[in-house]
Structure formats: structure tokens, C-alpha cells
Design a protein around this motif. Structure first.
Motif, PDB file in Angstrom:
ATOM      1  N   GLU A 222       0.759  -1.355   0.244  1.00  0.00           N
ATOM      2  CA  GLU A 222      -0.288  -0.165  -0.104  1.00  0.00           C
ATOM      3  C   GLU A 222       0.983   1.229  -0.090  1.00  0.00           C
TER       4      GLU A 222
ATOM      5  N   GLU B 273      -5.325   6.106  -1.753  1.00  0.00           N
ATOM      6  CA  GLU B 273      -3.613   5.171  -1.179  1.00  0.00           C
ATOM      7  C   GLU B 273      -3.032   5.973   0.592  1.00  0.00           C
TER       8      GLU B 273
ATOM      9  N   ASP C 169      -5.215   3.572   2.841  1.00  0.00           N
ATOM     10  CA  ASP C 169      -5.493   2.878   2.599  1.00  0.00           C
ATOM     11  C   ASP C 169      -3.872   2.233   3.395  1.00  0.00           C
TER      12      ASP C 169
ATOM     13  N   ALA D 173      -5.103   2.591   7.088  1.00  0.00           N
ATOM     14  CA  ALA D 173      -5.693   1.342   7.593  1.00  0.00           C
ATOM     15  C   ALA D 173      -5.177   0.617   7.838  1.00  0.00           C
ATOM     16  N   TRP D 174      -4.088   0.210   6.907  1.00  0.00           N
ATOM     17  CA  TRP D 174      -3.411  -1.601   6.788  1.00  0.00           C
ATOM     18  C   TRP D 174      -2.201  -1.061   7.986  1.00  0.00           C
TER      19      TRP D 174
END
Ligand SMILES: [Zn+2]
Length: 103
Positions: free
Chosen positions: A36, A55, A58, A61-62
Motif C-alpha cells: 500500500e 492511498e 489505505d 488503515a493497514w
């Protein structure tokens, strides 16, 4: 859309994804975070504004997923390390010598 602190966001990610994250495990979740981050880099290079924003979301989030698996409270560790000043020179703004790239 309501504003949230980092802790609440991390807890929300746990509520949504912990069953998948636990099954995947730490190593594979870390690999996913890296991919990511790469996608973020590509979006910055050649994507539009909306893709860049997506992005960023993301990556965060990761990062939360990985922190949840390792029982790390991101808000707590980030604020402990960056508590209003540079952790190395203890100043704000930072007075360390400028470095273009990581070593
Ligand atoms: Zn500094």
C-alpha cells in the motif's frame, strides 16, 4: 463525516477487520502495508488528487491493522515519541542537520 482521534480510528479498524487480520497474521499484514505504501508512491508520481487521498487512507488503515495485531496503541506511541518536539534535538522546529534521504 465525524472527526475521530487516532485511537478511535484504530479501534474502528479493529472492529471491521480483526477477524481477517488475525487469520492473515503479522508477516502477511506487514507485506500488505508495504504494498500500500508503494501504491501511495505510484499515486503521487502519476495519479490524480483523489487517488493520492485514497492511498493515504489505505496506508493508514493497514498501519492500524498491523498495530492491532501487535497490540500497539498508535496514538499513544506516536505522541510519546513526538510530543511537540523532535525526539532527537528536543526542539520545535527541529534543529537537526538536514538529510535528503534515509541512510
Ligand atoms: Zn531534530
Amino acid at each position: 463525516m465525524e472527526l475521530m482521534n487516532i485511537k478511535d480510528f484504530q479501534d474502528m479498524m479493529k472492529k471491521i477487520y480483526i477477524h481477517h487480520d488475525s487469520k492473515r497474521g503479522i508477516k502477511a499484514t506487514y507485506e500488505w502495508l508495504k504494498s500500500e505504501v508503494e501504491e501511495l508512491g505510484e499515486a503521487i508520481e502519476k495519479g490524480g488528487r483523489d487517488e493520492v487521498k485514497l492511498e493515504f487512507a489505505d496506508v493508514l488503515a493497514w498501519l492500524c491493522s498491523l498495530a492491532n495485531l501487535l497490540n500497539v496503541n498508535l496514538e499513544e506511541v506516536a505522541l510519546r515519541r513526538y510530543s511537540g518536539k523532535c525526539p532527537k534535538c528536543k526542539s520545535a522546529p527541529c534543529t537537526c542537520s538536514f538529510r535528503e534521504r534515509p541512510r
